[in-house]
Design a protein around this motif. Structure first.
Motif, PDB file in Angstrom:
ATOM      1  N   ASP A  44       4.771   0.053  12.704  1.00 46.53           N
ATOM      2  CA  ASP A  44       5.001  -0.594  11.403  1.00 46.53           C
ATOM      3  C   ASP A  44       4.647   0.369  10.262  1.00 46.53           C
ATOM      4  O   ASP A  44       5.339   0.421   9.243  1.00 46.53           O
ATOM      5  CB  ASP A  44       4.166  -1.873  11.275  1.00 46.53           C
ATOM      6  CG  ASP A  44       4.765  -3.038  12.064  1.00 46.53           C
ATOM      7  OD1 ASP A  44       5.912  -2.890  12.551  1.00 46.53           O
ATOM      8  OD2 ASP A  44       4.095  -4.082  12.198  1.00 46.53           O
ATOM      9  N   MET A  45       3.570   1.130  10.446  1.00 48.70           N
ATOM     10  CA  MET A  45       3.191   2.102   9.408  1.00 48.70           C
ATOM     11  C   MET A  45       4.291   3.145   9.238  1.00 48.70           C
ATOM     12  O   MET A  45       4.642   3.533   8.134  1.00 48.70           O
ATOM     13  CB  MET A  45       1.879   2.808   9.778  1.00 48.70           C
ATOM     14  CG  MET A  45       0.670   1.918   9.609  1.00 48.70           C
ATOM     15  SD  MET A  45      -0.820   2.793  10.080  1.00 48.70           S
ATOM     16  CE  MET A  45      -2.058   1.626   9.523  1.00 48.70           C
ATOM     17  N   GLN A  46       4.849   3.570  10.381  1.00 50.06           N
ATOM     18  CA  GLN A  46       5.922   4.561  10.324  1.00 50.06           C
ATOM     19  C   GLN A  46       7.129   4.003   9.569  1.00 50.06           C
ATOM     20  O   GLN A  46       7.734   4.687   8.749  1.00 50.06           O
ATOM     21  CB  GLN A  46       6.324   4.961  11.756  1.00 50.06           C
ATOM     22  CG  GLN A  46       7.484   5.934  11.776  1.00 50.06           C
ATOM     23  CD  GLN A  46       7.865   6.354  13.187  1.00 50.06           C
ATOM     24  OE1 GLN A  46       7.914   7.532  13.473  1.00 50.06           O
ATOM     25  NE2 GLN A  46       8.139   5.399  14.039  1.00 50.06           N
ATOM     26  N   ALA A  47       7.446   2.711   9.851  1.00 51.77           N
ATOM     27  CA  ALA A  47       8.599   2.089   9.197  1.00 51.77           C
ATOM     28  C   ALA A  47       8.390   2.013   7.678  1.00 51.77           C
ATOM     29  O   ALA A  47       9.330   2.184   6.903  1.00 51.77           O
ATOM     30  CB  ALA A  47       8.825   0.696   9.780  1.00 51.77           C
ATOM     31  N   VAL A  48       7.179   1.763   7.247  1.00 55.55           N
ATOM     32  CA  VAL A  48       6.932   1.558   5.809  1.00 55.55           C
ATOM     33  C   VAL A  48       6.565   2.864   5.089  1.00 55.55           C
ATOM     34  O   VAL A  48       7.097   3.158   4.014  1.00 55.55           O
ATOM     35  CB  VAL A  48       5.819   0.503   5.586  1.00 55.55           C
ATOM     36  CG1 VAL A  48       5.511   0.340   4.109  1.00 55.55           C
ATOM     37  CG2 VAL A  48       6.219  -0.833   6.193  1.00 55.55           C
ATOM     38  N   LEU A 104       0.812  -1.234   0.000  1.00 55.16           N
ATOM     39  CA  LEU A 104       0.000   0.000   0.000  1.00 55.16           C
ATOM     40  C   LEU A 104       0.838   1.273   0.000  1.00 55.16           C
ATOM     41  O   LEU A 104       0.294   2.378  -0.061  1.00 55.16           O
ATOM     42  CB  LEU A 104      -0.904   0.012   1.253  1.00 55.16           C
ATOM     43  CG  LEU A 104      -1.938  -1.101   1.340  1.00 55.16           C
ATOM     44  CD1 LEU A 104      -2.557  -1.149   2.726  1.00 55.16           C
ATOM     45  CD2 LEU A 104      -3.027  -0.879   0.288  1.00 55.16           C
ATOM     46  N   LYS A 105       2.159   1.095   0.071  1.00 55.46           N
ATOM     47  CA  LYS A 105       3.077   2.219   0.258  1.00 55.46           C
ATOM     48  C   LYS A 105       2.887   3.347  -0.767  1.00 55.46           C
ATOM     49  O   LYS A 105       2.930   4.522  -0.428  1.00 55.46           O
ATOM     50  CB  LYS A 105       4.496   1.659   0.166  1.00 55.46           C
ATOM     51  CG  LYS A 105       5.575   2.579   0.571  1.00 55.46           C
ATOM     52  CD  LYS A 105       6.865   1.820   0.484  1.00 55.46           C
ATOM     53  CE  LYS A 105       8.043   2.754   0.550  1.00 55.46           C
ATOM     54  NZ  LYS A 105       9.302   2.015   0.467  1.00 55.46           N
ATOM     55  N   GLY A 153      -2.997   9.272   5.231  1.00 56.32           N
ATOM     56  CA  GLY A 153      -2.934  10.053   3.992  1.00 56.32           C
ATOM     57  C   GLY A 153      -2.254   9.238   2.898  1.00 56.32           C
ATOM     58  O   GLY A 153      -1.356   8.443   3.180  1.00 56.32           O
ATOM     59  N   GLY A 154      -2.673   9.428   1.657  1.00 59.45           N
ATOM     60  CA  GLY A 154      -2.066   8.692   0.549  1.00 59.45           C
ATOM     61  C   GLY A 154      -0.644   9.167   0.283  1.00 59.45           C
ATOM     62  O   GLY A 154      -0.212  10.193   0.811  1.00 59.45           O
ATOM     63  N   ALA A 155       0.078   8.411  -0.560  1.00 63.19           N
ATOM     64  CA  ALA A 155       1.435   8.810  -0.941  1.00 63.19           C
ATOM     65  C   ALA A 155       1.359  10.179  -1.621  1.00 63.19           C
ATOM     66  O   ALA A 155       0.393  10.466  -2.323  1.00 63.19           O
ATOM     67  CB  ALA A 155       2.031   7.767  -1.878  1.00 63.19           C
TER      68      ALA A 155
END
Ligand code: SAM
Length: 280
Positions: free
Chosen positions: A172-176, A150-151, A224-226
């Motif tokens: 984990d979200m922060q890491a990715v 999803l990145k 928020g999206g990329a």
């Protein structure tokens, strides 16, 4: 009129969010299929609804469908509810709805509360395009690989998460996704300790670590999206260009920013030129 299956949303906390139509429909049907009959019995009691309940949850849905479809075919109107919010949204009911549709039975939604939509409506992140991701896997390795997929998604992402996993999930979200990605944290929506905040993922990690109460209750994360050309702020664009212009040419700076952000090279080049001219 032939029988109908009503898919009825119920409150996600505040009982006043029950709709008039939900009460009316639940009173009128001959049977209500519920995820947890004991929990739903309390809701029905509150609204003086005396319609009988029958259990329809993940473990018995396949068997129960046959009996429910027979009733519908015999002309009985039925309703489907879940413990809270909209059935089928990270809740049971899909197989029943599909079966009803396959048997030519009309399926009628009775809309109301849904935690994902309530969170999206209040956290202040783009809502024009979004992807509902439900619950992430509970194992970190699987969660990380799902997040990797999803990145680069540019749509806003909505996740449900259990309170005991919230901290590791946000880490984990922060890491990715990176420390600076915007995130909306919507906890206990419509309840006494409702918390709605928008910050970066790194700020959210600190917020949750410092206040253990934030690891309690029900939580929706809206990420928020990329970054895209549309939401890369002028200030951020200028900051990157100014830093790059210290070491590389206007052309190279524009190319690097275009590659990293998806912004059009022509726009980055024009802005880089303006910045160098304003420095002269
Ligand atoms: N069908 C429900 C709906 O329409 O939102 C969702 C059911 S799902 C099993 C439960 C999850 O929804 C919770 O773990 C939490 O992530 C989210 N949720 C439900 N109620 C909530 C609330 N009041 N505040 C924040 N999140 C909530």
């Amino acid at each position: 009129m032939s029988a109908q299956l009503f898919v009825v949303a119920t409150p996600i906390g505040h009982l006043d969010d029950m709709t008039f139509r939900a009460i009316e429909v639940l009173k009128s049907v001959s049977l209500i299929a519920a995820e947890d009959t004991r929990q739903s019995a309390q809701l029905l009691k509150h609204f003086n609804i005396e319609t009988p309940l029958t259990a329809c949850h993940d473990h018995n849905e396949a068997n129960r469908i046959h009996q429910l479809i027979e009733k519908l075919k015999n002309g009985e109107n039925l309703a489907l509810i879940s413990d809270a919010g909209t059935p089928l949204i990270s809740d049971p009911g899909f197989k029943l709805v599909r079966a009803a549709q396959e048997h030519g039975i009309r399926v009628t939604p009775v809309p109301g509360a849904c935690a994902a939509i309530a969170a999206l409506s209040a956290v202040g992140l783009p809502s024009d395009r979004f992807s509902f991701e439900g619950f992430l896997p509970s194992k970190s390795s699987q969660r990380l690989s799902q997040l990797e997929k999803l990145k680069d998604e540019t749509q806003t992402l909505i996740f449900y998460e259990a309170p005991h996993r919230i901290l590791e999930c946000v880490k984990d979200m922060q890491a990715v996704f990176g420390a600076d990605r915007a995130v909306g944290f919507a906890r206990e929506i419509t309840k006494t300790f409702e918390t709605i905040k928008k910050m970066t993922l790194s700020e959210l990690v600190k917020f949750i670590e410092q206040d253990h109460n934030q690891q309690k209750g029900e939580i929706v994360l809206v990420v928020g999206g990329a970054t895209t050309e549309k939401d890369l702020s002028q200030a951020k664009l200028d900051e990157w260009l100014q830093r790059l212009l210290q070491d590389v040419s206007v052309k190279a700076a524009a190319q690097i920013v275009a590659d990293l952000t998806g912004i059009k090279k022509k726009i980055a080049y024009q802005r880089a030129l303006e910045l160098t001219q304003s420095q002269d």
